[in-house]
Design a protein around this motif. Structure first.
Motif, PDB file in Angstrom:
ATOM      1  N   SER B 112       1.200  -1.256  -0.037  1.00 56.08           N
ATOM      2  CA  SER B 112       0.340   0.404  -0.375  1.00 56.08           C
ATOM      3  C   SER B 112       0.765   1.542   0.212  1.00 56.08           C
ATOM      4  O   SER B 112       1.691   1.486   1.002  1.00 56.08           O
ATOM      5  CB  SER B 112      -0.929   0.116   1.247  1.00 56.08           C
ATOM      6  N   ALA B 113       0.627   1.839  -1.521  1.00 58.77           N
ATOM      7  CA  ALA B 113       1.767   3.298  -0.909  1.00 58.77           C
ATOM      8  C   ALA B 113       0.695   4.596  -0.236  1.00 58.77           C
ATOM      9  O   ALA B 113       1.894   4.889   0.278  1.00 58.77           O
ATOM     10  CB  ALA B 113       1.290   4.046  -2.607  1.00 58.77           C
ATOM     11  N   LEU B 114      -0.184   4.006   0.066  1.00 56.18           N
ATOM     12  CA  LEU B 114      -1.118   5.312   1.003  1.00 56.18           C
ATOM     13  C   LEU B 114       0.154   4.777   2.177  1.00 56.18           C
ATOM     14  O   LEU B 114      -0.065   5.708   3.232  1.00 56.18           O
ATOM     15  CB  LEU B 114      -2.692   5.536   0.836  1.00 56.18           C
ATOM     16  N   ASP B 115      -0.365   3.511   2.600  1.00 54.24           N
ATOM     17  CA  ASP B 115      -0.125   3.322   4.211  1.00 54.24           C
ATOM     18  C   ASP B 115       1.808   3.117   4.475  1.00 54.24           C
ATOM     19  O   ASP B 115       2.070   2.340   5.420  1.00 54.24           O
ATOM     20  CB  ASP B 115      -0.500   2.440   4.672  1.00 54.24           C
ATOM     21  N   GLN B 116       2.352   3.583   3.367  1.00 61.19           N
ATOM     22  CA  GLN B 116       3.963   3.190   3.403  1.00 61.19           C
ATOM     23  C   GLN B 116       4.245   1.623   3.836  1.00 61.19           C
ATOM     24  O   GLN B 116       5.396   1.863   4.163  1.00 61.19           O
ATOM     25  CB  GLN B 116       4.025   4.046   4.309  1.00 61.19           C
ATOM     26  N   VAL B 117       3.418   0.981   2.678  1.00 61.53           N
ATOM     27  CA  VAL B 117       3.994  -0.342   2.776  1.00 61.53           C
ATOM     28  C   VAL B 117       4.252  -1.250   1.524  1.00 61.53           C
ATOM     29  O   VAL B 117       3.808  -1.581   0.672  1.00 61.53           O
ATOM     30  CB  VAL B 117       2.342  -1.644   3.037  1.00 61.53           C
ATOM     31  N   THR B 151      -3.425  -5.530  -6.748  1.00 63.10           N
ATOM     32  CA  THR B 151      -1.779  -5.441  -6.546  1.00 63.10           C
ATOM     33  C   THR B 151      -0.949  -5.932  -5.918  1.00 63.10           C
ATOM     34  O   THR B 151       0.457  -6.190  -7.167  1.00 63.10           O
ATOM     35  CB  THR B 151      -2.295  -3.767  -6.403  1.00 63.10           C
ATOM     36  N   THR B 152      -1.083  -6.122  -5.034  1.00 65.74           N
ATOM     37  CA  THR B 152       0.111  -6.963  -3.951  1.00 65.74           C
ATOM     38  C   THR B 152       0.252  -8.206  -5.195  1.00 65.74           C
ATOM     39  O   THR B 152       1.441  -8.365  -5.192  1.00 65.74           O
ATOM     40  CB  THR B 152      -0.125  -7.201  -3.362  1.00 65.74           C
TER      41      THR B 152
END
Lengths: 197, 197
Positions: B112-117, B151-152
């Motif tokens: 998750s780009a948003l949660d910086q994962v 996505t993953t």
């Protein structure tokens, strides 16, 4: 297969709590394991202590961690008012409202011929003894508005008549209640107990 | 007021479990106290042991009570098949179906780009290492059919391409599902993957 041992056993036991099923028990157990320090360890410690200490108040039947509960021990509460409820959960509900500053008497159920519950099975003899020995001026019958609850209220009223002032909770429209969704019994009760504005 | 101590603290902590609120936590705690020997004491003991023993499997990320989980230790399971899931709860759901007899790899979330994962926050490098070091012939991407899950899955497929056979779960109408209640995406997927009868 996934873990034959304690985790699986914990899930199965959690699933036996009211309000939880197998699915929510699994979610809860995973959540607890992830929040071990914040949730699982403190819960384990609290449960161990409550399992050791919880008991019924010898005076009123409330559940606490001492022989005489906090409410019975509280000198600021009005000794003259005694609120009779069916169950500890009703006592807790009454306490949340904050409206009552007297003391309680928890019957531990209702009279029921079908289930062979007589006065001796409930805390009714103890109630009678308290009315005699304590300086009680008013007994408020806060039993549930069910048939069993009202039968029990009538029985207690018969027992205590002439010895103390007896009152019961008002019946009527609940706050925020819409007439359209109320049963006929409640509307009838509210109409019969109508007040000048 | 009702009990300033452990019982109240237990109710408040139980209310923080997913699926329970203040009301159901109170009901659960009263129920546990009444079933002390059957429920409260065993729960306290299980929680104490799970709090002490629960850990993530060093190999696959499953939660168990040993460094290497029961599934990774089970010689009867197929070493060649590796099922990649987002979360332990997905692994448990897969095990309940009983359909899969291989081993698992739990990512611990989705990219998750948003949660910086990023991949390093998940168990993706370890997955890549397992594909190299274990005798894995097929990796089944059983990620959720959400945007993050897919996505993953794409990212992992890119990483592992050419090194192992990659498959994903079939998409279609759930068993017992009624078309009327299915979303358009599911119906489209089921139509595109239609099979001869």
């Amino acid at each position: 297969m996934r873990d034959g041992g304690d985790i699986e056993a914990l899930i199965q036991m959690m699933a036996r709590l009211p309000g939880l099923g197998p699915r929510s028990a699994r979610r809860a157990v995973l959540h607890m394991i992830r929040k071990r320090g914040l949730l699982l360890t403190p819960l384990a410690e609290l449960m161990t202590r409550v399992a050791r200490d919880a008991r019924e108040c010898l005076n009123c039947g409330n559940i606490g961690t001492q022989d005489i509960c906090d409410i019975c021990q509280d000198n600021r509460r009005n000794n003259g008012l005694l609120c009779v409820v069916e169950d500890v959960s009703d006592l807790w509900a009454m306490e949340r409202s904050g409206v009552f500053k007297g003391r309680y008497h928890v019957l531990g159920g209702t009279l029921s011929a079908l289930d062979q519950v007589g006065p001796e099975e409930l805390r009714i003899p103890k109630l009678s003894a308290r009315v005699d020995s304590e300086e009680i001026t008013e007994v408020i019958l806060a039993l549930n508005a069910t048939i069993d609850g009202q039968t029990t209220a009538h029985y207690i009223a018969d027992q205590l008549e002439g010895r103390v002032t007896l009152t019961s909770l008002a019946q009527g429209v609940p706050i925020g209640g819409e007439l359209d969704y109320l049963d006929e019994g409640t509307i009838t009760a509210a109409m019969n107990a109508r007040k000048p504005v």
